[in-house]
Design an enzyme around this catalytic site. Structure first.
Site, PDB file in Angstrom:
ATOM      1  N   ARG A  50       0.833  -1.208   0.000  1.00  0.00           N
ATOM      2  CA  ARG A  50       0.000   0.000   0.000  1.00  0.00           C
ATOM      3  C   ARG A  50       0.868   1.258   0.000  1.00  0.00           C
ATOM      4  NH1 ARG A  50      -4.471   0.600   4.585  1.00  0.00           N
ATOM      5  NH2 ARG A  50      -2.613   0.957   5.860  1.00  0.00           N
ATOM      6  N   LYS A 149      -2.466   7.077   1.384  1.00  0.00           N
ATOM      7  CA  LYS A 149      -2.216   7.301   2.813  1.00  0.00           C
ATOM      8  C   LYS A 149      -1.099   8.341   2.886  1.00  0.00           C
ATOM      9  CE  LYS A 149      -2.007   4.551   6.979  1.00  0.00           C
ATOM     10  NZ  LYS A 149      -3.002   5.307   7.726  1.00  0.00           N
ATOM     11  N   GLU A 182     -15.931   6.556   6.362  1.00  0.00           N
ATOM     12  CA  GLU A 182     -15.170   5.804   7.369  1.00  0.00           C
ATOM     13  C   GLU A 182     -15.074   6.684   8.607  1.00  0.00           C
ATOM     14  OE1 GLU A 182     -11.140   5.133   6.030  1.00  0.00           O
ATOM     15  OE2 GLU A 182     -10.880   7.207   5.406  1.00  0.00           O
TER      16      GLU A 182
HETATM   17  N1  PXG Z   1      -8.935   4.868   7.524  1.00  0.00           N
HETATM   18  C1  PXG Z   1      -8.007   5.813   7.720  1.00  0.00           C
HETATM   19  C2  PXG Z   1      -8.268   7.205   7.289  1.00  0.00           C
HETATM   20  C3  PXG Z   1      -6.787   5.461   8.312  1.00  0.00           C
HETATM   21  O1  PXG Z   1      -5.846   6.392   8.509  1.00  0.00           O
HETATM   22  C4  PXG Z   1      -7.574   3.180   8.527  1.00  0.00           C
HETATM   23  C5  PXG Z   1      -8.754   3.582   7.904  1.00  0.00           C
HETATM   24  C6  PXG Z   1      -7.404   1.742   8.894  1.00  0.00           C
HETATM   25  O2  PXG Z   1      -6.510   1.112   7.992  1.00  0.00           O
HETATM   26  P1  PXG Z   1      -5.574  -0.106   8.428  1.00  0.00           P
HETATM   27  O3  PXG Z   1      -4.820  -0.432   7.215  1.00  0.00           O
HETATM   28  O4  PXG Z   1      -4.706   0.388   9.546  1.00  0.00           O
HETATM   29  O5  PXG Z   1      -6.478  -1.203   8.869  1.00  0.00           O
HETATM   30  C7  PXG Z   1      -6.551   4.127   8.726  1.00  0.00           C
HETATM   31  C8  PXG Z   1      -5.246   3.771   9.361  1.00  0.00           C
HETATM   32  C9  PXG Z   1      -4.406   7.052  14.560  1.00  0.00           C
HETATM   33  C10 PXG Z   1      -3.913   6.541  13.248  1.00  0.00           C
HETATM   34  O6  PXG Z   1      -3.586   7.573  15.321  1.00  0.00           O
HETATM   35  C11 PXG Z   1      -4.718   5.761  12.456  1.00  0.00           C
HETATM   36  C12 PXG Z   1      -4.253   5.284  11.233  1.00  0.00           C
HETATM   37  C13 PXG Z   1      -3.022   5.626  10.825  1.00  0.00           C
HETATM   38  C14 PXG Z   1      -2.226   6.421  11.607  1.00  0.00           C
HETATM   39  C15 PXG Z   1      -2.650   6.893  12.834  1.00  0.00           C
HETATM   40  O7  PXG Z   1      -5.599   6.916  14.836  1.00  0.00           O
HETATM   41  N2  PXG Z   1      -5.142   4.514  10.566  1.00  0.00           N
END
Ligand code: PXG
Length: 289
Positions: A50, A149, A182
């Site tokens: 990713r 991301k 989301e």
């Molecule tokens: N949506 C968004 C906008 C994200 O940033 C997810 C979904 C979940 O994706 P994964 O691949 O982790 O299952 C993310 C990822 C935080 C934090 O501090 C959260 C993410 C990344 C960095 C920090 O809450 N989430």
């Protein structure tokens, strides 16, 4: 603490990037958050893939191969003597001159932090989170693909501030059409009549790694799971709701906008998935070596 910075492991105090780094000046860069459990990195390849896709989408060339980067992640974890924790993997456009153009940035900056993360207290996993709908909309595909991301998280941070001001654990983000996208850092799922539904990526959801694991787990249990546009109504009236993310794992959500979701308690499908997810994280993954 040792930080990986551009090919070297350096003490935290020496791990510094330039004030001319476009990652800092413009949020020009990409990142990943990765978990490791019991000496194994969970879904390392999915995260690295990713990251490369995010970089490609913003025309950023990562100055190493995916295999080299994966090895660097493992090396950073080992150097810190950790068995369980969280990795932040960041690639910025690098140091350049003032001005938006990335042409002045010949060398992207790559750094890796291996540390720990606790997003929510244990109690919230048992009782469930409260959600509120945020006025801040999820970024539109026409502005910047929500699939990327990137280091531009202001949109989500504004929504997180709203959620915190409202005393909620997470904020629900809608897209420009008013469909659920989301949460600020997690994907969202609802359960109704034994079926699991989550918004499609096209609705503005990140293609979460944990989200994909939930699809695998649900299918292995023979539970119908699908991507469909949902509205807040679908959450208000769901049997269950839960969020997924690398940091949050799978966490029940029991309230949205002061309406209890079903009986306001974590539901059986959520609890089953949580149990299986825990097992998977502790028994699979790339050994840190
Ligand atoms: N949506 C968004 C906008 C994200 O940033 C997810 C979904 C979940 O994706 P994964 O691949 O982790 O299952 C993310 C990822 C935080 C934090 O501090 C959260 C993410 C990344 C960095 C920090 O809450 N989430």
């Amino acid at each position: 603490m040792k930080i990986y910075l551009n090919g070297k492991l350096v003490p935290k105090g020496q791990a510094a990037v330039s004030v001319f780094d476009h990652g800092l000046l413009y949020g020009d860069g990409v990142f990943e958050g990765i978990r490791f459990y019991a000496g194994r990195v969970f879904r390392l390849d999915d995260h690295v893939d990713r990251l490369y896709r995010s970089a490609r989408a913003i025309a950023l060339t990562i100055p190493m191969t995916p295999d080299e980067l994966s090895l660097a992640v493992l090396e950073t974890i080992r150097a810190n003597g950790l068995q369980d924790g969280y990795v932040r993997l960041v690639v910025t456009r690098g140091e350049g001159s003032l001005g938006l153009s990335p042409k002045s940035c010949p060398n992207p900056t790559v750094f890796i932090i291996a540390s720990t993360i606790t997003l929510y207290p244990d109690e919230m996993y048992q009782r469930g989170l409260k959600l509120v709908t945020c006025a801040t909309r999820r970024i539109a595909h026409g502005a910047l693909s929500p699939m990327v991301k990137s280091l531009n998280y202001l949109n989500n941070i504004m929504a997180k501030i709203e959620a915190e001001q409202a005393g909620a654990g997470e904020g629900l983000m809608l897209n420009e059409q008013g469909y659920v996208a989301e949460c600020t850092g997690d994907n969202v799922f609802v359960v109704r009549d034994g079926r699991i539904v989550t918004p499609p990526i096209a609705a503005g959801a990140l293609a979460g790694v944990t989200r994909a694991v939930v699809f695998e787990l649900a299918r292995s249990l023979g539970i119908d799971i699908r991507e469909e546009n949902i509205t807040r109504y679908d959450i208000y009236t769901a049997d269950e709701c839960f969020l997924t993310g690398t940091a949050a794992e799978i966490i029940p959500a029991v309230e949205l906008d002061a309406r209890l979701i079903h009986d306001g308690k974590p539901g059986p499908v959520t609890l089953r998935l949580t149990g299986l997810f825990r097992e998977l994280t502790r028994t699979t993954g790339t050994p840190i070596g």
